[in-house]
Design an enzyme around this catalytic site. Structure first.
Site, PDB file in Angstrom:
ATOM      1  N   SER B 118       0.892  -1.150   0.000  1.00  0.00           N
ATOM      2  CA  SER B 118       0.000   0.000   0.000  1.00  0.00           C
ATOM      3  C   SER B 118       0.931   1.201   0.000  1.00  0.00           C
ATOM      4  CB  SER B 118      -0.900  -0.004   1.234  1.00  0.00           C
ATOM      5  OG  SER B 118      -1.735   1.138   1.209  1.00  0.00           O
ATOM      6  N   ASP B 148       8.081   7.260  -7.337  1.00  0.00           N
ATOM      7  CA  ASP B 148       7.708   8.675  -7.488  1.00  0.00           C
ATOM      8  C   ASP B 148       6.193   8.859  -7.382  1.00  0.00           C
ATOM      9  OD1 ASP B 148       7.574   7.261  -9.892  1.00  0.00           O
ATOM     10  OD2 ASP B 148       8.381   8.874 -11.137  1.00  0.00           O
ATOM     11  N   ARG B 309     -10.397   7.025  30.367  1.00  0.00           N
ATOM     12  CA  ARG B 309      -9.217   7.612  29.706  1.00  0.00           C
ATOM     13  C   ARG B 309      -8.193   8.072  30.753  1.00  0.00           C
ATOM     14  NH1 ARG B 309     -10.405  13.839  28.164  1.00  0.00           N
ATOM     15  NH2 ARG B 309     -12.191  14.191  29.518  1.00  0.00           N
ATOM     16  N   GLU B 357      -2.302  11.281  12.050  1.00  0.00           N
ATOM     17  CA  GLU B 357      -2.614   9.956  12.583  1.00  0.00           C
ATOM     18  C   GLU B 357      -1.970   8.828  11.781  1.00  0.00           C
ATOM     19  OE1 GLU B 357      -4.856  12.327  11.930  1.00  0.00           O
ATOM     20  OE2 GLU B 357      -5.543  12.932  13.920  1.00  0.00           O
ATOM     21  N   PHE B 382     -10.571   9.541  15.208  1.00  0.00           N
ATOM     22  CA  PHE B 382      -9.493   9.920  14.292  1.00  0.00           C
ATOM     23  C   PHE B 382      -8.574   8.763  13.938  1.00  0.00           C
ATOM     24  CE2 PHE B 382     -10.363  14.144  16.516  1.00  0.00           C
ATOM     25  CZ  PHE B 382     -11.417  14.402  15.664  1.00  0.00           C
ATOM     26  N   GLN B 418     -16.565  14.212  16.222  1.00  0.00           N
ATOM     27  CA  GLN B 418     -15.611  13.782  17.250  1.00  0.00           C
ATOM     28  C   GLN B 418     -15.954  12.421  17.859  1.00  0.00           C
ATOM     29  OE1 GLN B 418     -13.211  16.511  17.758  1.00  0.00           O
ATOM     30  NE2 GLN B 418     -14.441  17.138  16.008  1.00  0.00           N
TER      31      GLN B 418
END
Lengths: 608, 608
Positions: B118, B148, B309, B357, B382, B418
């Site tokens: 990839s 390139d 968290r 990310e 994200f 979000q």
């Protein structure tokens, strides 16, 4: 600029800051400091350069303004208030349940083209809107307000490359270089030169200004409008939280209301009622559109073998002849996705996006803002590169048509890096999406045409190798439908397949039937929405379902089937890819993954 | 360079081309022309600059070579043959079932660090390996061969930004500018200056050379080794298919064997047996590692409320004290993910990746190449930005620990951009992944520590808001397990939840029980692998399962449960997010999404 204009701009900017502070204070959350840094930039833009009719957001000559730094939504809403588009009361509904004024802007507001809030997306989408402007020969400008933090996103540089090389001079990026990100200083702080060097290297006209000096801002915006053959970036040195001592240029003040909003409002001169008269758009006729014609989809003879990707390319070409609003984009693999048929027939409506899948999807989103019907294709595997853009396209209520070729282990020798094995799971989880996976060329052609008018994100999955044509030309394949390919009253199980596994399922069913085990076969070409009624009937009549898919076992066709029939309690056996493939021929791959005809037969026998 | 060295390099390069042609010819597929353009570059690298012991691929002083243009695998394998690492016979097994020589390189070969194929991933991963070299004070160099075409990928510019700003002088990118992509010419053709300007703007040392002139290549590689405080990019003008008239510098010759391989081999001077003696790595001691200590996980009192968290951040800090091999990365949101606790305690082992990310995940993959245990965190939403990198990490057999905070509608006012609502679907579909979703602080701490030694891609989903602590400190939560939180012999249904919905499920169950409807509750903290035994027991004893998750209805916890129990035929009702949320308080969001305690109670009553 006369002093009274400067005073007016200062007053307007002060009001924008005050209203940003008020909105966040009322909401108890939000990003006032990120709004305050950009207030002067937007005050000058609205008062002197933007051309927009807030009463007619659909006017094709309107400029487009995208807040790529979507968290500065209080500023955007304060601007709408100053322009008379929303009331002060609505401004103070910011972030409340039911309010159109969400934490980050979405097209629930008629003046918002696309949802932002995932950083680094506004500029790539703006590129798409600018491409549309060039295509339809409209003189509108696209203004994108960016944060400095988000310039770290690679997608920004995909946009910089495309816009710079294509010379999109109707596009202006305004970067609010307030030097502070969420958790602390950005990499380059106030070094606007660092950003200018980068954009210049990508072919942009760059201007560095003091982002709190209206005269400098005005000059820069004027310069952007007058610049030909290059997009412009205005790099504006600003102070986050400008105007309120509590927060100005201080760390730790990101994404929260001010502690002492009243004091800040007083410092900023109190609540005002400054209005801004935005210039009307240039009235110059209607946007150019290509002519419509008659739809003559390609027809394939039953019994022939044709790759569904080939049918996609030929159907897209036919669709292009029939509909002037269809455009196509590709990620430098049009000879593989077969979008090249369209590219050759309609070069003006084909966009080579090179190997930049985020910009590929973002450009499609930008084009549909102006009513185009974009088909964006690459390998199914590489659409994973753009997942955040696809997710956000759904939040934007955007109608884009995505096409992933080379799906599954059936590609053969190229190996796992090229195999789309997660695409069904990824696309199914997108809000309001449609997921289609045809098994033959005529079905592909019909579904390709049907996608044009689908709302939301739709996805067509195509196969690399040739597969037998099993449906006559001209049949209908409605979204949400399925086809029963084998069925008899004595069926002891039903095999549910799509795409390449349909042919394996048919072979297995015919072999099983010959050996005295009649089974049904359903072609579940519409993976989302799924044909619950047909699956329920199969579940209740045979009680045994075998799903088989060239995709990982999680989140794909098998899960879609289970979800549809779960309350009926049939036994469901899922055949799917569970190991990590290597290189092998397509048929070896299907066998190794245990999704070929033999594996299906064995699974049926084990189940019964 | 003496003539005899030049002659040797020419012979070696010719053999590399011949072997590339032969391998693809034997396989009937592959990318010989993309290999031939880079043959001189790699011949000089192997013969004169690379330091590598093929007999000891684990030698910590070995250089690292990453073929970012993974489709040039025939060249890589031809190099291995020339270096004596594989036989000619194995070379000709290219792309055959069972062969280690896959269509694109994977770590099934001991000399391959990571899978490529990839495009645009090799350089970002190379950045991670270079970061490891600096961290462990090893003198190895990282060489990345790029195409390139792939310079159009934004991820390349995330890498350019990170390496340039950090001054990673142990990193060299060698770009094979053969001017032809898959479907035609690249954007910049042979304009190596266009690329040089871009890399220079990002702080790189740039060298433009004739990629078929061994002396120029040698000089450039030497220059790269001698350059301090900046990474180097060598932009080599080459011809695709160089050396064989049939394909040299011709369009339409990408990704297929030569038509007349025999003639090309003759043109290239026939089959040779040239060997290359790669220089041994610099022997200078063992890599630096931080000291280990005692693991003292944070302990939270039952009944307190703590965000998971926060527990992640504190547990990670404790883990950092206990294990010198743990490193942490964050996408400029460490104050939100709470990785900042680790950052403050162990600044040398914390990497601020800013809002990039793809580079965040790629750096983690690069660091684990050298045995580090990387924890990479950002908002769950994200991580979708990096899905292609996560997918490829699995193909690389990489062990990386991903952490997504702010999962689900429970974040509240910030709105859908979000909200991580697709992350469970995305991560479940990754090969060999582990997906964990704790509901309380002590569970989070334990699982954070447990992740350190998990193989493959593992994922921890955390919640923004405070949730009640329900487990005492020190309990075990094995991967693949679950916890029965409510259970009685008369249970009429079982609610299966994880994360924030566990607390809603408990409230609903207690209310239902009080009203005479006893139901069980399972905390399914391990979404993959899933506790099939516990779910099967619930399915058979109560016959009714209600799954509830703060995630889209497709591909998440509900699908995992259905998959586990499908053959038992219980009735399963899935509660999950089906609409597009706006802004609202966390509790309003849960209610609106119909995943709160009331919705659960109602669903149970409807079901019974």
């Amino acid at each position: 600029m006369p002093d009274r204009d400067l005073q007016y701009l200062a007053d307007l900017a002060a009001q924008l800051r005050v209203d940003s502070v008020r909105a966040a204070d009322e909401a108890g959350s939000g990003h006032p400091t990120s709004s305050m840094s950009a207030a002067d930039l937007m005050a000058v833009l609205f008062a002197r350069h933007l051309r927009y009719d807030f009463a007619e957001p659909g006017d094709p000559a309107n400029d487009h303004l995208i807040f790529s730094k979507g968290h500065a939504s209080p500023l955007l809403y304060a601007l709408y208030k100053a322009a008379g588009a929303i009331s002060d009361e609505e401004l103070l509904s910011f972030r409340r349940r039911g309010s159109r004024l969400e934490g980050h802007p979405t097209p629930r507001l008629p003046w918002v083209d696309v949802a932002t809030g995932s950083l680094g997306q506004g500029l790539p989408v703006g590129v798409g809107v600018a491409m549309a402007g060039r295509l339809e020969r409209m003189p509108y400008r696209v203004w994108v307000l960016c944060g400095d933090s988000e310039l770290a996103e690679g997608s920004v540089w995909e946009a910089a490359e495309h816009a710079g090389t294509e010379g999109l001079d109707n596009l202006t990026a305004i970067v609010d270089v307030n030097r502070l990100g969420q958790r602390g200083p950005t990499r380059h702080g106030w070094d606007t030169g660092a950003y200018a060097r980068r954009f210049a290297a990508f072919g942009w006209h760059t201007i560095e200004v003091d982002g709190h000096d209206p005269a400098q801002i005005d000059y820069a915006l004027e310069d952007a409008c007058g610049t030909r053959r290059r997009p412009t970036v205005i790099l504006a040195k600003t102070r986050k939280g400008e105007g309120a001592q509590e927060v100005a240029n201080r760390e730790g003040a990101h994404g929260k209301p001010l502690k002492d909003a009243a004091r800040a409002i007083e410092e900023l001169g109190g609540v005002r009622d400054v209005r801004v008269q935005v210039r009307a758009p240039e009235a110059n006729g209607s946007p150019f559109r290509f002519e419509d014609g008659k739809l003559e989809l390609p027809a394939y003879d039953v019994g022939d073998t044709v790759a569904t990707r080939t049918a996609y390319g030929q159907a897209l070409e036919a669709l292009g002849a029939a509909r002037g609003d269809v455009v196509a984009l590709d990620g430098e693999v049009a000879d593989s996705t077969k979008a090249e048929a369209f590219a050759k027939a309609f070069p003006e409506r084909f966009f080579e996006m090179f190997i930049a899948e985020q910009q590929l999807v973002a450009a499609a989103v930008g084009l549909q803002v102006r009513g185009w019907k974009p088909y964006a294709a690459t390998f199914a595997a590489f659409l994973t590169r753009a997942y955040d853009f696809i997710r956000m396209a759904a939040v934007s209520r955007a109608s884009v048509k995505l096409v992933g070729s080379h799906a599954g282990v059936a590609i053969g020798e190229d190996g796992p890096s090229q195999m789309g094995l997660e695409d069904l799971a990824m696309l199914r989880a997108v809000h309001g999406s449609t997921v289609l996976y045809p098994c033959d060329a005529n079905q592909t052609a019909t579904l390709t045409a049907e996608m044009a008018d689908l709302e939301g994100v739709s996805y067509l999955r195509t196969t690399r190798g040739d597969t037998p044509v099993i449906y006559p030309p001209g049949e209908r394949f409605p979204v949400g439908g399925s086809r029963v390919l084998r069925h008899s009253p004595g069926d002891r199980a039903t095999i549910v397949a799509a795409g390449v596994t349909v042919h394996e399922a048919l072979a297995a069913a015919d072999e099983l039937r010959a050996s005295g085990v009649p089974v049904g076969v359903i072609d579940l070409y519409s993976v989302k929405p799924v044909d619950t009624a047909a699956l329920a009937e199969a579940a209740t009549t045979t009680g045994n379902l075998i799903t088989v898919e060239d995709h990982r076992i999680e989140g794909g066709l098998g899960d879609a089937v289970m979800d549809a029939v779960s309350e009926l309690g049939p036994r469901v056996v899922k055949l799917a890819v569970t190991d990590l493939p290597g290189s092998a021929t397509p048929q070896e791959q299907l066998a190794d993954a245990r999704i070929d005809r033999n594996a299906i037969s064995e699974a049926v026998k084990r189940l019964l």
